[in-house]
Design an enzyme around this catalytic site. Structure first.
Site, mmCIF file in Angstrom:
data_model
loop_
_atom_site.group_PDB
_atom_site.id
_atom_site.type_symbol
_atom_site.label_atom_id
_atom_site.label_comp_id
_atom_site.label_asym_id
_atom_site.label_seq_id
_atom_site.Cartn_x
_atom_site.Cartn_y
_atom_site.Cartn_z
ATOM 1 N N GLY A 48 0.816 -1.222 0.000
ATOM 2 C CA GLY A 48 0.000 0.000 0.000
ATOM 3 C C GLY A 48 0.843 1.262 0.000
ATOM 4 O O GLY A 48 0.555 2.234 -0.702
ATOM 5 N N CYS A 49 1.914 1.236 0.771
ATOM 6 C CA CYS A 49 2.791 2.403 0.874
ATOM 7 C C CYS A 49 3.530 2.646 -0.447
ATOM 8 O O CYS A 49 3.751 3.791 -0.835
ATOM 9 C CB CYS A 49 3.768 2.233 2.030
ATOM 10 S SG CYS A 49 2.924 2.110 3.625
ATOM 11 N N THR A 50 3.881 1.576 -1.122
ATOM 12 C CA THR A 50 4.547 1.697 -2.419
ATOM 13 C C THR A 50 3.595 2.292 -3.447
ATOM 14 O O THR A 50 3.955 3.220 -4.179
ATOM 15 C CB THR A 50 5.076 0.323 -2.885
ATOM 16 O OG1 THR A 50 6.031 -0.137 -1.927
ATOM 17 C CG2 THR A 50 5.720 0.410 -4.251
ATOM 18 N N ALA A 53 3.161 6.035 -2.620
ATOM 19 C CA ALA A 53 4.367 6.809 -2.948
ATOM 20 C C ALA A 53 4.528 6.945 -4.459
ATOM 21 O O ALA A 53 4.827 8.041 -4.965
ATOM 22 C CB ALA A 53 5.597 6.149 -2.343
#
Length: 158
Positions: A48-50, A53
């Site tokens: 999710g963070c990738t 970002a």
């Protein structure tokens, strides 16, 4: 931090000063008089963070065209943020709040639960801060799909 103590839209954004990816440093002092997006994410190089970002990175020119700086914040050490930035060619600063003062000040360090276990972690949250230093918009418990576009639309109205 209880629900009624959380930062609200219209409040002055808490000050910050943090080391960031690629030998940078970010601070609210350097951003005085400029609008910016401060988004908090749980952990570098997770799915999710990738996605989040990379979404901000892909639309960076549009944000910059609207006069905004993007800063991602997690409690990861700078060395991990550098690897994350290099792996996905993330060009905006990823700030390290290892000691947690910024995540605490913004009210995003919360108790979470997963599979019956409780733990402390970052609640995925985005703050849009106007040139006046006040919080213009807050997105809490962010779901990644469509989020970057929503932030960009709001940013264009500043």
């Amino acid at each position: 931090m209880s629900q009624d103590q959380l930062l609200q839209e219209g409040a002055v954004a808490p000050e910050f000063s943090m080391p960031a990816s690629r030998n940078r440093h970010v601070s609210s002092q350097e951003l005085k008089g400029k609008p910016f997006v401060l988004y908090f994410y749980p952990k570098a190089d997770t799915p999710g963070c990738t996605k989040e970002a990379c979404g901000f990175n892909e639309t960076l020119r549009e944000f910059e065209g609207a006069g905004l700086t993007i800063i991602g914040v997690s409690r990861d050490p700078v060395s991990k943020l550098d690897k994350f930035a290099d792996k996905y060619d993330l060009t905006f600063p990823l700030a390290s709040d290892e000691e947690g003062s910024v995540t605490e000040a913004y009210g995003v360090w919360v108790e979470k639960s997963l599979y019956g276990k409780t733990y402390m972690g970052i609640d995925r949250t985005t703050f849009l801060v106007g040139a006046d230093g006040k919080i213009a918009r807050i997105w809490r418990k962010v779901k990644v799909p469509g989020h970057v576009e929503a932030v960009l639309e709001a940013a264009k109205t500043l």
